[in-house]
Design an enzyme around this catalytic site. Structure first.
Site, PDB file in Angstrom:
ATOM      1  N   ALA A  22      13.542  54.757  76.578  1.00 19.92           N
ATOM      2  CA  ALA A  22      14.067  56.087  76.860  1.00 19.92           C
ATOM      3  C   ALA A  22      15.589  56.027  76.836  1.00 19.92           C
ATOM      4  O   ALA A  22      16.186  54.979  77.106  1.00 19.92           O
ATOM      5  CB  ALA A  22      13.570  56.562  78.219  1.00 19.92           C
ATOM      6  N   GLY A  67       9.958  52.727  77.144  1.00 25.32           N
ATOM      7  CA  GLY A  67       9.216  53.849  76.574  1.00 25.32           C
ATOM      8  C   GLY A  67       8.790  53.607  75.129  1.00 25.32           C
ATOM      9  O   GLY A  67       7.790  54.175  74.677  1.00 25.32           O
ATOM     10  N   GLU A  78       5.639  51.777  75.438  1.00 23.77           N
ATOM     11  CA  GLU A  78       4.613  52.696  75.959  1.00 23.77           C
ATOM     12  C   GLU A  78       4.138  53.672  74.887  1.00 23.77           C
ATOM     13  O   GLU A  78       2.953  53.996  74.805  1.00 23.77           O
ATOM     14  CB  GLU A  78       5.194  53.459  77.156  1.00 23.77           C
ATOM     15  CG  GLU A  78       5.511  52.514  78.298  1.00 23.77           C
ATOM     16  CD  GLU A  78       6.169  53.224  79.469  1.00 23.77           C
ATOM     17  OE1 GLU A  78       7.350  53.606  79.334  1.00 23.77           O
ATOM     18  OE2 GLU A  78       5.507  53.401  80.494  1.00 23.77           O
ATOM     19  N   GLU A 135      12.270  48.025  82.352  1.00 18.99           N
ATOM     20  CA  GLU A 135      12.642  49.035  83.355  1.00 18.99           C
ATOM     21  C   GLU A 135      13.156  48.422  84.650  1.00 18.99           C
ATOM     22  O   GLU A 135      14.056  48.967  85.299  1.00 18.99           O
ATOM     23  CB  GLU A 135      11.452  49.950  83.665  1.00 18.99           C
ATOM     24  CG  GLU A 135      11.179  51.006  82.596  1.00 18.99           C
ATOM     25  CD  GLU A 135      10.266  50.517  81.475  1.00 18.99           C
ATOM     26  OE1 GLU A 135      10.056  49.296  81.350  1.00 18.99           O
ATOM     27  OE2 GLU A 135       9.767  51.368  80.717  1.00 18.99           O
TER      28      GLU A 135
HETATM   29  N1  CO8 Z   1      19.171  54.324  75.708  1.00 21.60           N
HETATM   30  C1  CO8 Z   1      20.355  54.769  75.229  1.00 21.60           C
HETATM   31  N2  CO8 Z   1      21.054  54.099  74.287  1.00 21.60           N
HETATM   32  C2  CO8 Z   1      20.561  52.928  73.836  1.00 21.60           C
HETATM   33  C3  CO8 Z   1      19.353  52.412  74.314  1.00 21.60           C
HETATM   34  C4  CO8 Z   1      18.632  53.166  75.291  1.00 21.60           C
HETATM   35  N3  CO8 Z   1      17.444  52.776  75.792  1.00 21.60           N
HETATM   36  N4  CO8 Z   1      19.111  51.230  73.699  1.00 21.60           N
HETATM   37  C5  CO8 Z   1      20.135  51.029  72.869  1.00 21.60           C
HETATM   38  N5  CO8 Z   1      21.024  52.047  72.934  1.00 21.60           N
HETATM   39  C6  CO8 Z   1      22.285  52.214  72.193  1.00 21.60           C
HETATM   40  C7  CO8 Z   1      23.362  51.334  72.766  1.00 21.60           C
HETATM   41  O1  CO8 Z   1      23.949  51.934  73.884  1.00 21.60           O
HETATM   42  C8  CO8 Z   1      24.293  51.240  71.590  1.00 21.60           C
HETATM   43  O2  CO8 Z   1      25.042  52.420  71.504  1.00 21.60           O
HETATM   44  P1  CO8 Z   1      26.664  52.354  71.305  1.00 21.60           P
HETATM   45  O3  CO8 Z   1      26.815  51.761  69.926  1.00 21.60           O
HETATM   46  O4  CO8 Z   1      27.069  53.783  71.399  1.00 21.60           O
HETATM   47  O5  CO8 Z   1      27.176  51.469  72.378  1.00 21.60           O
HETATM   48  C9  CO8 Z   1      23.356  51.209  70.394  1.00 21.60           C
HETATM   49  O6  CO8 Z   1      22.114  51.772  70.853  1.00 21.60           O
HETATM   50  C10 CO8 Z   1      23.067  49.815  69.886  1.00 21.60           C
HETATM   51  O7  CO8 Z   1      22.595  49.035  70.975  1.00 21.60           O
HETATM   52  P2  CO8 Z   1      23.279  47.635  71.407  1.00 21.60           P
HETATM   53  O8  CO8 Z   1      24.706  47.585  70.995  1.00 21.60           O
HETATM   54  O9  CO8 Z   1      22.973  47.396  72.847  1.00 21.60           O
HETATM   55  O10 CO8 Z   1      22.426  46.645  70.469  1.00 21.60           O
HETATM   56  P3  CO8 Z   1      22.103  45.104  70.750  1.00 21.60           P
HETATM   57  O11 CO8 Z   1      21.494  44.618  69.493  1.00 21.60           O
HETATM   58  O12 CO8 Z   1      23.297  44.406  71.301  1.00 21.60           O
HETATM   59  O13 CO8 Z   1      21.002  45.108  71.922  1.00 21.60           O
HETATM   60  C11 CO8 Z   1      18.997  45.834  73.066  1.00 21.60           C
HETATM   61  C12 CO8 Z   1      19.746  45.651  71.722  1.00 21.60           C
HETATM   62  C13 CO8 Z   1      18.742  44.463  73.695  1.00 21.60           C
HETATM   63  C14 CO8 Z   1      17.697  46.532  72.752  1.00 21.60           C
HETATM   64  C15 CO8 Z   1      19.874  46.684  74.015  1.00 21.60           C
HETATM   65  O14 CO8 Z   1      20.312  47.837  73.328  1.00 21.60           O
HETATM   66  C16 CO8 Z   1      19.163  47.147  75.250  1.00 21.60           C
HETATM   67  O15 CO8 Z   1      18.971  46.383  76.175  1.00 21.60           O
HETATM   68  N6  CO8 Z   1      18.753  48.443  75.304  1.00 21.60           N
HETATM   69  C17 CO8 Z   1      18.110  49.035  76.461  1.00 21.60           C
HETATM   70  C18 CO8 Z   1      16.660  48.574  76.570  1.00 21.60           C
HETATM   71  C19 CO8 Z   1      16.018  49.163  77.808  1.00 21.60           C
HETATM   72  O16 CO8 Z   1      16.371  48.874  78.919  1.00 21.60           O
HETATM   73  N7  CO8 Z   1      14.987  50.030  77.585  1.00 21.60           N
HETATM   74  C20 CO8 Z   1      14.252  50.656  78.646  1.00 21.60           C
HETATM   75  C21 CO8 Z   1      14.812  52.024  78.953  1.00 21.60           C
HETATM   76  S1  CO8 Z   1      14.017  52.775  80.372  1.00 21.60           S
HETATM   77  C22 CO8 Z   1      12.592  53.484  79.738  1.00 21.60           C
HETATM   78  O17 CO8 Z   1      12.274  53.332  78.577  1.00 21.60           O
HETATM   79  C23 CO8 Z   1      11.758  54.322  80.664  1.00 21.60           C
HETATM   80  C24 CO8 Z   1      10.448  54.762  80.016  1.00 21.60           C
HETATM   81  C25 CO8 Z   1      10.176  56.239  80.180  1.00 21.60           C
HETATM   82  C26 CO8 Z   1       8.803  56.629  79.673  1.00 21.60           C
HETATM   83  C27 CO8 Z   1       8.724  56.861  78.191  1.00 21.60           C
HETATM   84  C28 CO8 Z   1       7.374  57.460  77.801  1.00 21.60           C
HETATM   85  C29 CO8 Z   1       7.063  57.344  76.323  1.00 21.60           C
END
Ligand code: CO8
Length: 262
Positions: free
Chosen positions: A69, A112, A115, A135
């Site tokens: 998400a 998400g 999921e 999460e």
């Molecule tokens: N939300 C918002 N932006 C994101 C997300 C995210 N989940 N993931 C990546 N991005 C963005 C980054 O902020 C970045 O943007 P910017 O260039 O503007 O800084 C861009 O995408 C590229 O990402 P990274 O530079 O971080 O890329 P890396 O290759 O260094 O890292 C990762 C990749 C490891 C995947 C890293 O991006 C990361 O940890 N992302 C977050 C993962 C996470 O915690 N996901 C769980 C979110 S909570 C959730 O999903 C709740 C579920 C709700 C239910 C859904 C029902 C279907």
């Protein structure tokens, strides 16, 4: 949203029988948001209602499925906002679609994203895919059915491990654990493989495909005796269809069936 590109791309396969939906926020690793689900849900409903469409493919493309998400969108949400707007309430439409959905995961399927992948009917994973429920690292828990569907899919021990430790698994592990139905080598397109599988399903009678999906899904909801009864009743009902007559006549006459989807 100020984005010019649609948040979900929708196209028909060459045969015209498979609707291919592609999550399309590549710069944010396909981070999932309510506007994205608004578009996805409309496309899913259109595909479900269109008699020419026999199966659906959900993909994030061949680089990333979805990194969860959109954290930036939800970070400042209050409880009262989340509760009054039923945040995430519209995110599970996919699980109510009648037609078979083949999911294609390459790269990240986190939070998400994992999921959403779990809501598809047949999941195709690239060897190099990464599944996980991060999460807990954000001070929350999975909210899109992860804790429930993971337990049913891979068992409590592994579901706890993913939920509580932020463990990541590869596509190969997801396949070995029964989360993914098919594994695709790292250098091959998961989307192409998913379309092939969907075309295969689309080549059968639509009523049998819908009934098979409905019966398998009932196993997740019903006690065994009720599930068996439900299955038998659906099985019997299919003898009222033209496709059952055609399928069995074609076998007896050693020819290919011509499905009427009725
Ligand atoms: N939300 C918002 N932006 C994101 C997300 C995210 N989940 N993931 C990546 N991005 C963005 C980054 O902020 C970045 O943007 P910017 O260039 O503007 O800084 C861009 O995408 C590229 O990402 P990274 O530079 O971080 O890329 P890396 O290759 O260094 O890292 C990762 C990749 C490891 C995947 C890293 O991006 C990361 O940890 N992302 C977050 C993962 C996470 O915690 N996901 C769980 C979110 S909570 C959730 O999903 C709740 C579920 C709700 C239910 C859904 C029902 C279907």
């Amino acid at each position: 949203s100020t984005q010019a590109e649609p948040l979900v791309l929708s196209r028909r396969s060459d045969s015209g029988k498979v609707q291919i939906l592609t999550l399309n926020r590549p710069k944010a690793l396909n981070a999932l948001s309510t506007p994205l689900f608004d578009v996805l849900n409309v496309e899913l409903e259109k595909a479900d209602a269109d008699p020419e469409v026999r199966a659906i493919v959900l993909t994030g493309g061949d680089k990333v499925f979805a990194a969860g998400a959109d954290i930036k969108e939800m970070k400042d949400k209050t409880f009262s906002e989340a509760y009054s707007t039923n945040f995430l309430g519209s995110w599970a439409k996919l699980a109510t679609i009648k037609k078979p959905i083949v999911g294609a995961v390459a790269g990240y399927a986190l939070g998400g994203g994992c999921e959403l992948a779990l809501m598809t009917d047949i999941l195709v994973a690239s060897e190099k895919a990464t599944f996980g429920q991060p999460e807990i690292t954000l001070g929350i828990i999975p909210g899109g059915g992860g804790t429930q569907r993971l337990v049913k899919t891979i068992g409590k021990a592994r579901a706890m491990d993913l939920t509580l430790t932020n463990r990541k698994i590869t596509g190969k592990e997801a396949y070995d654990w029964g989360l993914a139905a098919r594994l695709v080598p790292a250098d091959q397109s998961v989307t192409e493989e998913a379309v092939k599988i969907a075309e295969g399903i689309a080549g059968f009678g639509a009523l049998a495909a819908q009934a098979g999906k409905e019966a398998v899904n009932a196993a997740g909801e019903l006690p065994l005796s009720e599930g068996l009864r439900f299955e038998r009743r659906l099985f019997q009902a299919l003898f009222a269809t033209a496709d059952q007559k055609e399928g069995m006549a074609a076998f007896a006459e050693k020819r290919k069936p011509t499905w009427k989807h009725e």
